[in-house]
Design a protein around this motif. Structure first.
Motif, PDB file in Angstrom:
ATOM      1  N   ASP A  26       0.696  -1.267   0.125  1.00 29.36           N
ATOM      2  CA  ASP A  26      -0.207   0.035  -0.033  1.00 29.36           C
ATOM      3  C   ASP A  26       0.843   1.156  -0.037  1.00 29.36           C
ATOM      4  O   ASP A  26       0.473   2.279   0.404  1.00 29.36           O
ATOM      5  CB  ASP A  26      -0.985  -0.094   1.190  1.00 29.36           C
ATOM      6  CG  ASP A  26      -2.027  -0.918   0.991  1.00 29.36           C
ATOM      7  OD1 ASP A  26      -2.382  -1.202  -0.083  1.00 29.36           O
ATOM      8  OD2 ASP A  26      -2.348  -1.447   2.237  1.00 29.36           O
ATOM      9  N   ALA A  27       2.195   0.961  -0.548  1.00 30.62           N
ATOM     10  CA  ALA A  27       2.933   2.308  -0.567  1.00 30.62           C
ATOM     11  C   ALA A  27       2.429   3.572  -1.373  1.00 30.62           C
ATOM     12  O   ALA A  27       2.669   4.579  -0.968  1.00 30.62           O
ATOM     13  CB  ALA A  27       4.374   1.921  -1.087  1.00 30.62           C
ATOM     14  N   SER A  28       1.816   3.120  -2.251  1.00 29.44           N
ATOM     15  CA  SER A  28       1.121   4.452  -3.309  1.00 29.44           C
ATOM     16  C   SER A  28      -0.357   4.359  -3.262  1.00 29.44           C
ATOM     17  O   SER A  28      -1.046   3.061  -3.363  1.00 29.44           O
ATOM     18  CB  SER A  28       1.698   4.391  -4.422  1.00 29.44           C
ATOM     19  OG  SER A  28       0.882   5.218  -5.341  1.00 29.44           O
ATOM     20  N   ASN A  29      -1.202   5.227  -3.079  1.00 30.67           N
ATOM     21  CA  ASN A  29      -2.716   5.249  -3.244  1.00 30.67           C
ATOM     22  C   ASN A  29      -2.950   5.836  -4.586  1.00 30.67           C
ATOM     23  O   ASN A  29      -4.301   6.215  -4.970  1.00 30.67           O
ATOM     24  CB  ASN A  29      -3.364   6.024  -2.145  1.00 30.67           C
ATOM     25  CG  ASN A  29      -4.640   5.411  -1.788  1.00 30.67           C
ATOM     26  OD1 ASN A  29      -4.939   4.294  -1.780  1.00 30.67           O
ATOM     27  ND2 ASN A  29      -5.582   6.147  -1.253  1.00 30.67           N
ATOM     28  N   THR A  30      -1.950   6.125  -5.557  1.00 29.14           N
ATOM     29  CA  THR A  30      -2.377   6.778  -6.693  1.00 29.14           C
ATOM     30  C   THR A  30      -1.920   5.796  -7.993  1.00 29.14           C
ATOM     31  O   THR A  30      -2.540   5.897  -8.876  1.00 29.14           O
ATOM     32  CB  THR A  30      -1.697   7.892  -7.000  1.00 29.14           C
ATOM     33  OG1 THR A  30      -0.162   7.752  -6.849  1.00 29.14           O
ATOM     34  CG2 THR A  30      -2.109   8.958  -5.906  1.00 29.14           C
ATOM     35  N   GLU A  31      -1.225   4.849  -7.539  1.00 25.77           N
ATOM     36  CA  GLU A  31      -0.905   3.726  -8.645  1.00 25.77           C
ATOM     37  C   GLU A  31      -0.681   2.333  -8.087  1.00 25.77           C
ATOM     38  O   GLU A  31       0.107   2.442  -6.908  1.00 25.77           O
ATOM     39  CB  GLU A  31       0.360   4.225  -9.561  1.00 25.77           C
ATOM     40  CG  GLU A  31       0.677   3.128 -10.542  1.00 25.77           C
ATOM     41  CD  GLU A  31       1.681   3.689 -11.558  1.00 25.77           C
ATOM     42  OE1 GLU A  31       1.544   4.694 -11.808  1.00 25.77           O
ATOM     43  OE2 GLU A  31       2.704   2.962 -11.727  1.00 25.77           O
ATOM     44  N   CYS A  32      -1.210   1.223  -8.574  1.00 28.53           N
ATOM     45  CA  CYS A  32      -1.091  -0.045  -8.182  1.00 28.53           C
ATOM     46  C   CYS A  32      -0.641  -0.923  -9.091  1.00 28.53           C
ATOM     47  O   CYS A  32      -1.198  -0.948 -10.130  1.00 28.53           O
ATOM     48  CB  CYS A  32      -2.440  -0.403  -7.557  1.00 28.53           C
ATOM     49  SG  CYS A  32      -2.572  -2.169  -7.029  1.00 28.53           S
ATOM     50  N   TRP A  33       0.664  -1.682  -8.532  1.00 26.41           N
ATOM     51  CA  TRP A  33       1.138  -2.979  -9.543  1.00 26.41           C
ATOM     52  C   TRP A  33       0.550  -4.116  -8.758  1.00 26.41           C
ATOM     53  O   TRP A  33       0.854  -4.322  -7.794  1.00 26.41           O
ATOM     54  CB  TRP A  33       2.338  -2.953  -9.774  1.00 26.41           C
ATOM     55  CG  TRP A  33       3.030  -1.656 -10.470  1.00 26.41           C
ATOM     56  CD1 TRP A  33       2.207  -0.522 -10.967  1.00 26.41           C
ATOM     57  CD2 TRP A  33       4.417  -1.452 -10.672  1.00 26.41           C
ATOM     58  NE1 TRP A  33       3.137   0.281 -11.500  1.00 26.41           N
ATOM     59  CE2 TRP A  33       4.233  -0.078 -11.239  1.00 26.41           C
ATOM     60  CE3 TRP A  33       5.628  -1.962 -10.502  1.00 26.41           C
ATOM     61  CZ2 TRP A  33       5.449   0.364 -11.820  1.00 26.41           C
ATOM     62  CZ3 TRP A  33       6.768  -1.401 -10.798  1.00 26.41           C
ATOM     63  CH2 TRP A  33       6.598  -0.290 -11.455  1.00 26.41           C
ATOM     64  N   ALA A  34      -0.119  -5.009  -9.520  1.00 29.29           N
ATOM     65  CA  ALA A  34      -0.773  -6.449  -8.801  1.00 29.29           C
ATOM     66  C   ALA A  34      -0.639  -7.489  -9.967  1.00 29.29           C
ATOM     67  O   ALA A  34      -0.844  -7.208 -11.373  1.00 29.29           O
ATOM     68  CB  ALA A  34      -2.126  -6.114  -8.595  1.00 29.29           C
ATOM     69  N   LEU A  35      -0.544  -8.458  -9.475  1.00 17.90           N
ATOM     70  CA  LEU A  35      -0.589  -9.994 -10.269  1.00 17.90           C
ATOM     71  C   LEU A  35      -1.622 -10.665  -9.685  1.00 17.90           C
ATOM     72  O   LEU A  35      -2.037 -10.981  -8.657  1.00 17.90           O
ATOM     73  CB  LEU A  35       0.665 -10.644  -9.991  1.00 17.90           C
ATOM     74  CG  LEU A  35       1.063 -11.602 -10.981  1.00 17.90           C
ATOM     75  CD1 LEU A  35       1.006 -11.552 -12.399  1.00 17.90           C
ATOM     76  CD2 LEU A  35       2.251 -12.722 -10.435  1.00 17.90           C
ATOM     77  N   PHE A  36      -2.378 -11.205 -10.978  1.00 17.42           N
ATOM     78  CA  PHE A  36      -3.705 -12.056 -10.608  1.00 17.42           C
ATOM     79  C   PHE A  36      -3.609 -13.332 -11.410  1.00 17.42           C
ATOM     80  O   PHE A  36      -2.848 -13.634 -12.501  1.00 17.42           O
ATOM     81  CB  PHE A  36      -5.065 -11.142 -11.007  1.00 17.42           C
ATOM     82  CG  PHE A  36      -5.066 -10.120 -10.180  1.00 17.42           C
ATOM     83  CD1 PHE A  36      -5.837 -10.238  -8.746  1.00 17.42           C
ATOM     84  CD2 PHE A  36      -4.859  -8.843 -10.482  1.00 17.42           C
ATOM     85  CE1 PHE A  36      -5.965  -8.970  -7.960  1.00 17.42           C
ATOM     86  CE2 PHE A  36      -4.913  -7.673  -9.694  1.00 17.42           C
ATOM     87  CZ  PHE A  36      -5.451  -7.736  -8.589  1.00 17.42           C
ATOM     88  N   ASP A  37      -4.112 -13.993 -11.075  1.00 12.43           N
ATOM     89  CA  ASP A  37      -4.391 -15.504 -11.866  1.00 12.43           C
ATOM     90  C   ASP A  37      -5.969 -15.898 -11.863  1.00 12.43           C
ATOM     91  O   ASP A  37      -6.641 -15.659 -11.119  1.00 12.43           O
ATOM     92  CB  ASP A  37      -3.499 -16.611 -11.127  1.00 12.43           C
ATOM     93  CG  ASP A  37      -3.397 -18.141 -11.755  1.00 12.43           C
ATOM     94  OD1 ASP A  37      -3.756 -17.964 -12.959  1.00 12.43           O
ATOM     95  OD2 ASP A  37      -3.098 -19.036 -11.269  1.00 12.43           O
ATOM     96  N   TYR A  38      -6.248 -16.175 -13.151  1.00 12.83           N
ATOM     97  CA  TYR A  38      -7.566 -16.384 -13.435  1.00 12.83           C
ATOM     98  C   TYR A  38      -7.985 -17.930 -13.014  1.00 12.83           C
ATOM     99  O   TYR A  38      -7.459 -19.098 -13.351  1.00 12.83           O
ATOM    100  CB  TYR A  38      -7.995 -16.541 -14.865  1.00 12.83           C
ATOM    101  CG  TYR A  38      -9.248 -16.549 -15.405  1.00 12.83           C
ATOM    102  CD1 TYR A  38     -10.251 -15.336 -15.190  1.00 12.83           C
ATOM    103  CD2 TYR A  38      -9.922 -17.583 -15.877  1.00 12.83           C
ATOM    104  CE1 TYR A  38     -11.234 -15.361 -15.212  1.00 12.83           C
ATOM    105  CE2 TYR A  38     -11.314 -17.635 -16.338  1.00 12.83           C
ATOM    106  CZ  TYR A  38     -11.836 -16.673 -16.184  1.00 12.83           C
ATOM    107  OH  TYR A  38     -13.374 -16.682 -16.576  1.00 12.83           O
ATOM    108  N   ARG A  39      -9.081 -17.672 -11.838  1.00  9.75           N
ATOM    109  CA  ARG A  39      -9.620 -19.007 -11.331  1.00  9.75           C
ATOM    110  C   ARG A  39     -10.673 -18.855 -10.747  1.00  9.75           C
ATOM    111  O   ARG A  39     -11.049 -18.741  -9.651  1.00  9.75           O
ATOM    112  CB  ARG A  39      -8.295 -19.570 -10.139  1.00  9.75           C
ATOM    113  CG  ARG A  39      -8.447 -20.962  -9.801  1.00  9.75           C
ATOM    114  CD  ARG A  39      -7.388 -21.399  -8.748  1.00  9.75           C
ATOM    115  NE  ARG A  39      -6.166 -21.556  -9.287  1.00  9.75           N
ATOM    116  CZ  ARG A  39      -5.788 -22.857  -9.290  1.00  9.75           C
ATOM    117  NH1 ARG A  39      -6.413 -23.842  -9.227  1.00  9.75           N
ATOM    118  NH2 ARG A  39      -4.527 -23.064 -10.088  1.00  9.75           N
ATOM    119  N   PRO A  40     -11.843 -18.773 -11.679  1.00 12.11           N
ATOM    120  CA  PRO A  40     -13.108 -18.572 -11.090  1.00 12.11           C
ATOM    121  C   PRO A  40     -13.657 -19.818 -10.068  1.00 12.11           C
ATOM    122  O   PRO A  40     -13.237 -20.819 -10.299  1.00 12.11           O
ATOM    123  CB  PRO A  40     -14.214 -18.528 -12.277  1.00 12.11           C
ATOM    124  CG  PRO A  40     -13.104 -18.539 -13.330  1.00 12.11           C
ATOM    125  CD  PRO A  40     -11.872 -19.090 -13.012  1.00 12.11           C
TER     126      PRO A  40
END
Length: 899
Positions: free
Chosen positions: A119-133
């Protein structure tokens, strides 16, 4: 987007996704060139392995930038939004949007981005997701997950800081799992943690157990795989069916506070764990309210550091601890709950009592010295295809489980005091002369050297024990005993060097270099290369540069003997290479390079440049590839810790970024230095190999030249033999001519007597005088023949002298050639020495022949002198009165031969 920003983002995408085919959505097209430069493909159409999406939060929520075929692929999302007070952190909103579209947070999220910096920045977020419904049983809906949240939550499908805290502990546990481990996830809940362990660890098998039928069913539908299975059961009763000493690693998070008898559960974990196996637990840290009870109705116990430590210590060796906080914990002397930033800190066991945090994470080990009901099975390094003794611990240790628990990095016990206690227990109880004892002595010795120093009672006792072990161990049939003798000789040398005993240290280092390690394992070449380097430095320090070079050359030979070993001795298994042994291969090559640099440092400078060489050697000894990488890792760790500690201050985020940017640049410079050093090591290694090839070629050329010179010497010897035969023939001919000359002299004497008789009998013996004249003619012919033969012998003598001079020229040329060879290949003195002996013998024979020629020349000269004497005597006869009287009577014979 600036160039620096795109470089940083491209690196993050590559670290997250690796070498694959990625689709680019939103504003991600700007990354195409940078990703392609790193080996990633960015096809405009066709199959893709992942997507990179660069967008705004509004576009992400509406789904406008998510391609229709983005499903079934991981997604790296870069999301921007204007800073807004009073709303949830940007990351939580991005996670909620992606989870709503069938994605889960990727198991590597905290590993990639850092838990404290999420949560270092509240204006830009880098995140990684995996598709698994999510997949539900018939009749279940996503609402069921919401209803079960009090007891069971799928933290990969939960947004926010607290779910991250649950995921990060599994990510931490994964770093402690050894290759091939059998893992038990006790109280696995909905199975997300088992999925994290399978994604991030080299475990062979993971079994999750949970009390809830519904949780286990959900786990099976969503997270079961070839390596992961789930079953239902209450703890500790569900462990009854698990065999004794059959599990390598137990993970049990947020469990002890939920069971009635935590000690009984820990005892059950101890039973199923193999000797040396590990357990990783987490408990809330002092969640008691003002009544002293935990307000959570499902928590039956209140834990703090002292309690979790003592309960674990009753069954295991406590080796590591971490303090974890999601959003707040009790702080200060008043122990009041206060908001706190995210943090995950490793804590020394001696400092844990005063450390604040929301949870305790603790790792402990089962003693490797306890008995096991079944034989040892090597799972960490399974399938070794080499022929040496790299990992055959079961055959050569009394308690082979101690290798991974006490010896092998990075799997051994982490807490140094706990490790020392285990090693001391091994030394106290191991069988004399065993591999177990050698391992215990080695670990104990390093702890003494690094913590207490090389002097003192502990060091004296250790050196005495090691001396006794080495006396018997060098010749022991057990290869692992001999392996520990190599390590102990090296460590003993380090003690003696630190004590100032240079001679003793040199002898111990030499024992390491001279050890035949190829039949044990060539990975011990790391010790040989370093021992040779240190021995040479000792010699140079004492003013013996030649001895230093000899030590380094011996180490170079030892290192290359190991490097020339069969590749399988380092690779281990073609399908699952042993990375630790391949790292040893690199370290041996680096050690050889350092030895080569040390030799060059001395060879490139004169005796009056000693301090220059000393400075160069200092760099050689301190700047190994391992030390450079270790320094880089340390600095990376320090930087990460700094960022973690300062990540919560949003108001100072910009200044913090600038400060950390400077540190990153400094770190990049260190990385560049390390890479440059690695390239230099590689260049030096190639140069060293080229020089060795040149040396080999020169040696072969020298050997060919030596064979050619041997052929020439053999030819000269034949020619000398023929000259000797000719000289002997000339001597025989000269002797024959001497005999003939003596005969002629006798005949001349007879002639003189005859002439005197002729003077008395001239008047009456004219016919006899004529006969005498004829005989004198014969004498003249004989004299002329003698002269002719003498001239021929003189010519032959001149030819022989010319031959001798030619041979002497050849000898001089040969001497010059041998001298040049001696200067170029000093190390081949033995073979050149044999040529010198042959040349010396030839010279002696030439000297003898010269003496023979001198004798022949003297003989010819003597024959010439005798001829002149005979000619004088003949002249006297001709001029005598008798001759004149005969001539006056007209009775002189006519000269023969037309004269």
């Amino acid at each position: 987007m600036t160039a620096d920003y795109l470089d940083s983002l491209g690196e993050a995408v590559f670290n997250a996704l690796g070498v694959c085919r990625v689709g680019l959505a939103g504003d991600a097209a700007a990354l195409a060139g940078r990703l392609a430069a790193r080996g990633m493909a960015c096809p405009a159409a066709g199959p893709r392995d992942a997507w990179v999406i660069v967008t705004t939060l509004d576009e992400l929520v509406r789904g406008e930038v998510i391609p229709a075929d983005a499903g079934a692929h991981p997604a790296f999302v870069v999301c921007r939004d204007a800073a807004t007070d009073g709303v949830a952190p940007l990351r939580a909103r991005v996670e909620a949007a992606m989870i709503g579209r069938g994605y889960i947070k990727h198991p590597a999220t905290t590993e990639l981005f850092g838990y404290a910096r999420l949560d270092a920045s509240n204006t830009e977020c880098w995140a990684l997701f995996d598709y698994r419904p999510p997949v539900f049983a018939d009749g279940d809906t996503p609402d069921r997950l919401k209803r079960e949240r009090d007891l069971h939550s799928d933290m990969l499908r939960e947004a926010g800081v607290r779910s991250d805290a649950h995921v990060v502990r599994y990510q931490l546990a994964a770093t402690l799992i050894r290759p091939g481990d059998t893992v038990l996830d006790a109280a696995c809940g909905l199975g997300y943690g088992s999925h994290v362990l399978a994604s991030l660890s080299p475990a062979a098998r993971i079994t999750g157990i949970d009390l809830s039928d519904w949780a286990v069913d959900f786990a099976r539908r969503n997270y079961a795989s070839d390596r992961v299975d789930f079953r239902c059961g209450s703890l500790p009763e569900a462990l009854v069916d698990v065999a004794d000493a059959s599990v390598d690693f137990v993970v049990s998070l947020e469990t002890l506070e939920h069971v009635t008898d935590p000690q009984a559960l820990l005892a059950a974990f101890e039973r199923v764990l193999k000797p040396g196996g590990r357990i990783f637990v987490s408990v809330p840290n002092d969640w008691a309210d003002e009544t002293g009870e935990d307000p959570n109705p499902h928590h039956l116990h209140v834990y703090d550091w002292a309690r979790v430590r003592d309960e674990l210590a009753a069954h295991f060796v406590v080796e590591s601890a971490w303090s974890l906080t999601a959003s707040g914990c009790k702080t200060g002397a008043d122990r009041v709950w206060r908001p706190q930033p995210r943090k995950l800190d490793a804590v020394g066991l001696d400092a844990a009592a005063t450390t604040e945090g929301e949870w305790w994470l603790v790792c402990a080990s089962k003693s490797p010295l306890v008995d096991a009901p079944q034989p040892y099975d090597e799972t960490v390094h399974a399938g070794f295809e080499g022929k040496t003794h790299l990992v055959d611990f079961a055959e050569h240790y009394d308690r082979p489980w101690l290798v991974h628990a006490m010896v092998e990095l990075p799997w051994r016990i982490r807490d140094k005091p706990a490790l020392l206690l285990l090693a001391q227990d091994v030394v106290a109880g191991a069988r004399a002369g065993s591999a177990d004892l050698g391992a215990g002595l080695t670990v104990t010795g390093w702890r003494i050297l690094e913590d207490a120093g090389p002097a003192g009672a502990a060091a004296d006792d250790w050196l005495a024990r090691v001396g006794a072990y080495l006396d018997a161990g060098h010749a022991d049939a057990n290869p692992h005993v001999r392996r520990w003798c190599v390590s102990l000789d090296y460590l003993r040398a380090r003690f003696l060097e630190a004590r100032g005993d240079a001679a003793g240290a040199d002898a111990a280092y030499q024992a390491v270099v001279d050890a035949d390690v190829l039949h044990i394992t060539p990975t011990l070449g790391t010790k040989q290369a370093d021992a040779a380097l240190r021995a040479g430095v000792l010699a140079f320090r004492e003013g013996r540069a030649d001895q230093a070079v000899a030590r380094w050359q011996a180490g170079l030979d030892a290192a290359f003997r190991c490097l020339r070993a069969d590749a399988l001795e380092f690779v281990g298994n073609r399908n699952k290479p042993f990375i630790f042994a391949m790292n040893d291969l690199v370290e041996i090559a680096d050690g050889a390079t350092r030895l080569g640099n040390a030799i060059r440092a001395v060879a490139s400078h004169g005796p009056d440049e000693r301090m220059t060489v000393a400075r160069l050697l200092g760099g050689v000894t301190q700047r190994s590839l391992r030390s450079a990488l270790g320094e880089l890792q340390t600095r990376v760790g320090q930087l990460s810790a700094d960022l973690d500690r300062h990540g919560e201050a949003l108001a100072t985020a910009q200044s913090l970024a600038e400060e950390r940017g400077a540190q990153v640049e400094h770190l990049q410079a260190a990385l560049d230095d390390a890479q440059a050093l690695a390239r230099q090591r590689g260049g030096d290694q190639h140069e060293l190999i080229a020089r060795l090839d040149q040396t080999q070629a020169a040696l072969e050329e020298i050997q060919n030249l030596a064979r050619l010179r041997a052929d020439e010497i053999a030819d000269l010897t034949g020619r000398l033999d023929r000259t000797q035969a000719a000289l002997e023939e000339a001597q025989a001919l000269a002797a024959a001519r001497n005999t003939e000359t003596a005969a002629v002299a006798a005949r001349l004497d007879q002639t003189q007597a005859a002439l005197e008789d002729a003077q008395r009998l001239a008047a009456t013996r004219v016919d006899e005088t004529a006969a005498l004249s004829a005989r004198l003619d014969q004498t003249q012919a004989a004299l002329e023949e003698t002269q002719r033969l003498a001239v021929e012998r003189a010519a032959e003598a001149e030819k022989l002298q010319a031959a001798v001079e030619f041979l002497q020229g050849l000898v001089a040329e040969r001497d010059a050639t041998i001298g040049a060879l001696e200067a170029a290949i000093t190390e081949r003195d033995a073979s050149i020495g044999r040529l010198d002996v042959a040349a010396a013998e030839r010279d002696m024979r030439l000297t003898d022949q010269a003496a023979h020629i001198d004798a022949l020349t003297a003989a010819v000269a003597a024959a010439d002198e005798e001829t002149r004497v005979w000619q004088g005597r003949h002249a006297e006869v001709v001029n005598s009165r008798a001759w004149r009287a005969v001539s006056a009577l007209g009775l002189t014979p006519k000269p023969s031969g037309g004269r």
